[in-house]
Design a protein around this motif. Structure first.
Motif, PDB file in Angstrom:
ATOM      1  N   VAL A 187      51.061  30.178  44.738  1.00  0.00           N
ATOM      2  CA  VAL A 187      50.381  30.155  43.439  1.00  0.00           C
ATOM      3  C   VAL A 187      51.107  31.101  42.487  1.00  0.00           C
ATOM      4  O   VAL A 187      51.275  32.291  42.815  1.00  0.00           O
ATOM      5  CB  VAL A 187      48.905  30.580  43.559  1.00  0.00           C
ATOM      6  N   PRO A 188      51.551  30.647  41.324  1.00  0.00           N
ATOM      7  CA  PRO A 188      52.098  31.570  40.318  1.00  0.00           C
ATOM      8  C   PRO A 188      51.016  32.560  39.877  1.00  0.00           C
ATOM      9  O   PRO A 188      49.847  32.196  39.709  1.00  0.00           O
ATOM     10  CB  PRO A 188      52.510  30.649  39.174  1.00  0.00           C
ATOM     11  N   VAL A 189      51.426  33.802  39.689  1.00  0.00           N
ATOM     12  CA  VAL A 189      50.437  34.839  39.353  1.00  0.00           C
ATOM     13  C   VAL A 189      49.730  34.547  38.039  1.00  0.00           C
ATOM     14  O   VAL A 189      48.527  34.826  37.890  1.00  0.00           O
ATOM     15  CB  VAL A 189      51.125  36.222  39.313  1.00  0.00           C
ATOM     16  N   ASP A 190      50.429  33.966  37.063  1.00  0.00           N
ATOM     17  CA  ASP A 190      49.792  33.722  35.772  1.00  0.00           C
ATOM     18  C   ASP A 190      48.748  32.615  35.819  1.00  0.00           C
ATOM     19  O   ASP A 190      48.055  32.366  34.829  1.00  0.00           O
ATOM     20  CB  ASP A 190      50.844  33.402  34.719  1.00  0.00           C
ATOM     21  N   MET A 191      48.624  31.938  36.965  1.00  0.00           N
ATOM     22  CA  MET A 191      47.597  30.907  37.124  1.00  0.00           C
ATOM     23  C   MET A 191      46.374  31.405  37.877  1.00  0.00           C
ATOM     24  O   MET A 191      45.398  30.676  38.021  1.00  0.00           O
ATOM     25  CB  MET A 191      48.173  29.689  37.861  1.00  0.00           C
ATOM     26  N   ILE A 192      46.400  32.644  38.336  1.00  0.00           N
ATOM     27  CA  ILE A 192      45.299  33.155  39.163  1.00  0.00           C
ATOM     28  C   ILE A 192      44.174  33.671  38.262  1.00  0.00           C
ATOM     29  O   ILE A 192      44.401  34.460  37.340  1.00  0.00           O
ATOM     30  CB  ILE A 192      45.796  34.274  40.093  1.00  0.00           C
ATOM     31  N   ALA A 193      42.957  33.230  38.538  1.00  0.00           N
ATOM     32  CA  ALA A 193      41.781  33.695  37.801  1.00  0.00           C
ATOM     33  C   ALA A 193      41.044  34.799  38.545  1.00  0.00           C
ATOM     34  O   ALA A 193      40.459  35.689  37.925  1.00  0.00           O
ATOM     35  CB  ALA A 193      40.831  32.534  37.536  1.00  0.00           C
ATOM     36  N   VAL A 195      30.377  38.556  44.659  1.00  0.00           N
ATOM     37  CA  VAL A 195      30.675  39.885  44.096  1.00  0.00           C
ATOM     38  C   VAL A 195      29.430  40.762  44.116  1.00  0.00           C
ATOM     39  O   VAL A 195      29.477  41.948  44.456  1.00  0.00           O
ATOM     40  CB  VAL A 195      31.225  39.757  42.663  1.00  0.00           C
ATOM     41  N   ALA A 196      28.282  40.169  43.769  1.00  0.00           N
ATOM     42  CA  ALA A 196      27.038  40.951  43.704  1.00  0.00           C
ATOM     43  C   ALA A 196      26.538  41.346  45.084  1.00  0.00           C
ATOM     44  O   ALA A 196      25.916  42.405  45.243  1.00  0.00           O
ATOM     45  CB  ALA A 196      25.970  40.151  42.968  1.00  0.00           C
ATOM     46  N   LYS A 197      26.818  40.525  46.115  1.00  0.00           N
ATOM     47  CA  LYS A 197      26.279  40.780  47.448  1.00  0.00           C
ATOM     48  C   LYS A 197      27.306  41.342  48.426  1.00  0.00           C
ATOM     49  O   LYS A 197      26.956  41.648  49.574  1.00  0.00           O
ATOM     50  CB  LYS A 197      25.709  39.483  48.026  1.00  0.00           C
ATOM     51  N   ALA A 198      28.560  41.469  47.996  1.00  0.00           N
ATOM     52  CA  ALA A 198      29.621  41.871  48.927  1.00  0.00           C
ATOM     53  C   ALA A 198      29.402  43.281  49.450  1.00  0.00           C
ATOM     54  O   ALA A 198      28.983  44.177  48.724  1.00  0.00           O
ATOM     55  CB  ALA A 198      30.976  41.777  48.243  1.00  0.00           C
ATOM     56  N   ILE A 199      29.683  43.459  50.743  1.00  0.00           N
ATOM     57  CA  ILE A 199      29.590  44.771  51.384  1.00  0.00           C
ATOM     58  C   ILE A 199      30.972  45.261  51.799  1.00  0.00           C
ATOM     59  O   ILE A 199      31.326  46.417  51.581  1.00  0.00           O
ATOM     60  CB  ILE A 199      28.657  44.714  52.607  1.00  0.00           C
ATOM     61  N   ASP A 200      31.755  44.368  52.347  1.00  0.00           N
ATOM     62  CA  ASP A 200      33.071  44.753  52.852  1.00  0.00           C
ATOM     63  C   ASP A 200      34.115  43.778  52.329  1.00  0.00           C
ATOM     64  O   ASP A 200      34.634  42.933  53.067  1.00  0.00           O
ATOM     65  CB  ASP A 200      33.079  44.774  54.383  1.00  0.00           C
ATOM     66  N   GLY A 201      34.392  43.851  51.064  1.00  0.00           N
ATOM     67  CA  GLY A 201      35.385  42.977  50.458  1.00  0.00           C
ATOM     68  C   GLY A 201      35.876  43.572  49.154  1.00  0.00           C
ATOM     69  O   GLY A 201      35.225  44.431  48.551  1.00  0.00           O
ATOM     70  N   THR A 202      37.040  43.116  48.706  1.00  0.00           N
ATOM     71  CA  THR A 202      37.618  43.566  47.447  1.00  0.00           C
ATOM     72  C   THR A 202      37.767  42.365  46.532  1.00  0.00           C
ATOM     73  O   THR A 202      38.239  41.307  46.956  1.00  0.00           O
ATOM     74  CB  THR A 202      38.989  44.226  47.680  1.00  0.00           C
ATOM     75  N   PHE A 203      37.345  42.525  45.266  1.00  0.00           N
ATOM     76  CA  PHE A 203      37.368  41.434  44.310  1.00  0.00           C
ATOM     77  C   PHE A 203      38.243  41.834  43.114  1.00  0.00           C
ATOM     78  O   PHE A 203      38.066  42.916  42.534  1.00  0.00           O
ATOM     79  CB  PHE A 203      35.951  41.097  43.846  1.00  0.00           C
ATOM     80  N   ILE A 204      39.159  40.973  42.769  1.00  0.00           N
ATOM     81  CA  ILE A 204      40.107  41.220  41.681  1.00  0.00           C
ATOM     82  C   ILE A 204      39.919  40.117  40.653  1.00  0.00           C
ATOM     83  O   ILE A 204      40.117  38.938  40.953  1.00  0.00           O
ATOM     84  CB  ILE A 204      41.562  41.229  42.206  1.00  0.00           C
ATOM     85  N   ASP A 205      39.523  40.488  39.422  1.00  0.00           N
ATOM     86  CA  ASP A 205      39.289  39.477  38.393  1.00  0.00           C
ATOM     87  C   ASP A 205      40.505  39.339  37.474  1.00  0.00           C
ATOM     88  O   ASP A 205      41.529  40.014  37.630  1.00  0.00           O
ATOM     89  CB  ASP A 205      38.029  39.813  37.585  1.00  0.00           C
ATOM     90  N   LYS A 206      40.378  38.456  36.495  1.00  0.00           N
ATOM     91  CA  LYS A 206      41.489  38.146  35.603  1.00  0.00           C
ATOM     92  C   LYS A 206      41.916  39.363  34.790  1.00  0.00           C
ATOM     93  O   LYS A 206      43.117  39.585  34.558  1.00  0.00           O
ATOM     94  CB  LYS A 206      41.072  37.009  34.664  1.00  0.00           C
ATOM     95  N   ALA A 207      40.950  40.162  34.339  1.00  0.00           N
ATOM     96  CA  ALA A 207      41.296  41.329  33.533  1.00  0.00           C
ATOM     97  C   ALA A 207      42.146  42.319  34.328  1.00  0.00           C
ATOM     98  O   ALA A 207      43.096  42.916  33.795  1.00  0.00           O
ATOM     99  CB  ALA A 207      40.023  42.005  33.019  1.00  0.00           C
ATOM    100  N   MET A 208      41.830  42.510  35.596  1.00  0.00           N
ATOM    101  CA  MET A 208      42.602  43.417  36.433  1.00  0.00           C
ATOM    102  C   MET A 208      44.004  42.879  36.677  1.00  0.00           C
ATOM    103  O   MET A 208      44.983  43.643  36.700  1.00  0.00           O
ATOM    104  CB  MET A 208      41.869  43.638  37.757  1.00  0.00           C
ATOM    105  N   ILE A 209      44.118  41.562  36.840  1.00  0.00           N
ATOM    106  CA  ILE A 209      45.437  40.963  37.047  1.00  0.00           C
ATOM    107  C   ILE A 209      46.294  41.113  35.787  1.00  0.00           C
ATOM    108  O   ILE A 209      47.472  41.491  35.846  1.00  0.00           O
ATOM    109  CB  ILE A 209      45.295  39.488  37.447  1.00  0.00           C
TER     110      ILE A 209
END
Length: 325
Positions: free
Chosen positions: A286-292, A181-195
C-alpha cells in the motif's frame, strides 16, 4: 470722627442684615450721637444708597439661582423590549442636547438642561426599531420614563451545510474503526493526521517505534526486505488491507523462533530453516499516501474477534486506505 462714623455705618449694616425694617440707622439717631460735618453727611447718604443696593442685589441673586435650578433636571428611566426584558447599552438622546448609554440592566440617568416645556427622549439599538417619547416639564428634579422598543425581525434564507467532522471517515466508521479505538485495551491506532504529520516514505517507516513491535530489515541480493515482529520478537505479524489478508515476504515463524537441535545415534541433526510463504514486500502493498488509518495488534491476544480468522498465533497489522469506491 471718621473712625466713629465708620463704626456706626458698620453697625447699621449688621443691624440691617439681621432686620431690614430696623430704624436705628436713620439720620436722627446719627445726629443725636455725632455732630455732622459735610463729610459725615456724604457718608450718611452713601449708607442709605448702599442699603437699597444691597437689597436689590440680594433679591436678584436669589431669583437667578432659583431660575437656574428650575432649568437643571435629570432624565432617568429604563429601556425594555416588548416582553419587558431590559435592553442593554441602548443609546439615549434628548432634544435638549444631552445623551447617554443605558447600562446592562437597561437603566439610564443623566442630567439635562432644558428651556422648553417638553423634552423628547429617543432610544436606538441595533436589532430594534428606534423609539421616542415626550416628557412634559413640570419643575420636578427628576423626570422618569420607560421606553419600549420593538425588535426588528430577521429573515434568513435557507442555508445548506455539507461536510464532515474533523478527521471523521464514514468508511472507517462502517468498518468499526472508531468503535475499536474507543474500546481498545492493547492496541495502537494511527490516524490520517498522524500519518500526514510524520510523512513517512513507506509503511514500515511509519510503524518504526510503535509499542510492542519491532521492524526488521534484511539486505540481500534481491534488495531490502522488511518484516515486522510482534511482542517478544518470536513471530511475524500478518497484514490485513481493507479487510482482506495480504501475504507478505519474510521468514516463517519457525525460522524466527529458536530451535532445539536433534541428536540421533549421537549424531547432531542439522536444523532446517523453513522458508516463509511467498508474498509481496510489505512496503509495496500500500502506498503511504493512500493510507487512512492503521491498527497495530502486537500479539494474538490483542487481536479483536472480527480479525481472528486472519491470524494463527501472532499479532496483526490492519491498514485502511482512503481511496475507495
Amino acid at each position: 470722627m471718621c473712625l466713629a462714623i465708620a463704626l456706626l455705618l458698620f453697625k447699621c449694616y449688621c443691624e440691617y442684615a439681621a432686620d431690614p425694617n430696623a430704624t436705628d440707622c436713620d439720620r436722627a439717631s446719627l445726629e443725636g450721637t455725632v455732630t455732622f460735618s459735610h463729610q459725615a453727611r456724604m457718608l450718611m447718604h452713601f449708607a442709605r444708597t448702599a442699603r437699597w443696593h444691597f437689597m436689590a442685589f440680594t433679591g436678584m441673586t436669589l431669583s437667578t439661582t432659583a431660575a437656574a435650578a428650575q432649568r437643571m433636571q435629570s432624565i432617568e428611566g429604563s429601556v425594555v423590549d416588548s416582553l419587558g426584558h431590559p435592553i442593554s447599552f441602548a443609546y439615549i438622546s434628548t432634544n435638549a442636547g444631552s445623551s447617554g448609554v443605558a447600562g446592562v440592566d437597561g437603566r439610564f440617568r443623566f442630567p439635562v438642561s432644558i428651556d422648553a416645556r417638553f423634552i423628547v427622549v429617543s432610544a436606538r439599538r441595533i436589532g430594534f426599531h428606534p423609539v421616542s417619547d415626550t416628557i412634559q416639564f413640570n419643575g420636578a428634579q427628576s423626570l422618569p420614563i420607560r421606553l419600549t422598543m420593538r425588535g426588528i425581525p430577521t429573515h434568513l434564507t435557507d442555508v445548506e451545510v455539507k461536510g464532515t467532522a474533523d478527521g471523521y471517515d464514514e468508511y472507517l466508521d462502517r468498518s468499526g474503526y472508531y468503535r475499536r479505538v474507543a474500546k481498545a485495551i492493547d492496541g495502537t491506532f494511527i490516524d490520517k493526521a498522524m500519518i500526514d504529520k510524520r510523512n513517512p516514505a513507506e509503511l514500515t517507516a511509519m510503524l518504526t517505534g510503535v509499542r510492542g513491535i519491532r521492524v526488521e530489515r534484511d539486505y540481500g541480493k534481491q534488495g531490502k526486505s522488511s518484516y515486522i515482529l510482534g511482542r517478544g520478537g518470536i513471530c511475524r505479524l500478518g497484514l490485513v488491507v481493507d479487510g482482506q489478508f495480504v501475504a507478505t515476504q519474510g521468514p516463517s515463524n519457525e525460522a524466527i523462533q529458536p530451535r532445539i537441535p536433534a541428536i540421533i545415534d549421537r549424531i547432531r541433526v542439522p536444523v532446517t530453516t523453513p522458508r516463509g510463504p511467498p508474498g509481496v514486500p510489505i512496503d509495496e502493498t500500500v502506498p503511504v499516501d493512500m493510507i487512512a488509518a492503521i491498527e497495530v495488534y502486537p500479539s494474538a491476544t490483542s487481536v479483536p474477534n472480527e480479525f481472528h480468522h486472519h491470524t494463527d498465533a501472532c499479532g496483526l497489522i490492519v491498514v485502511w486506505t482512503r481511496y475507495r469506491k
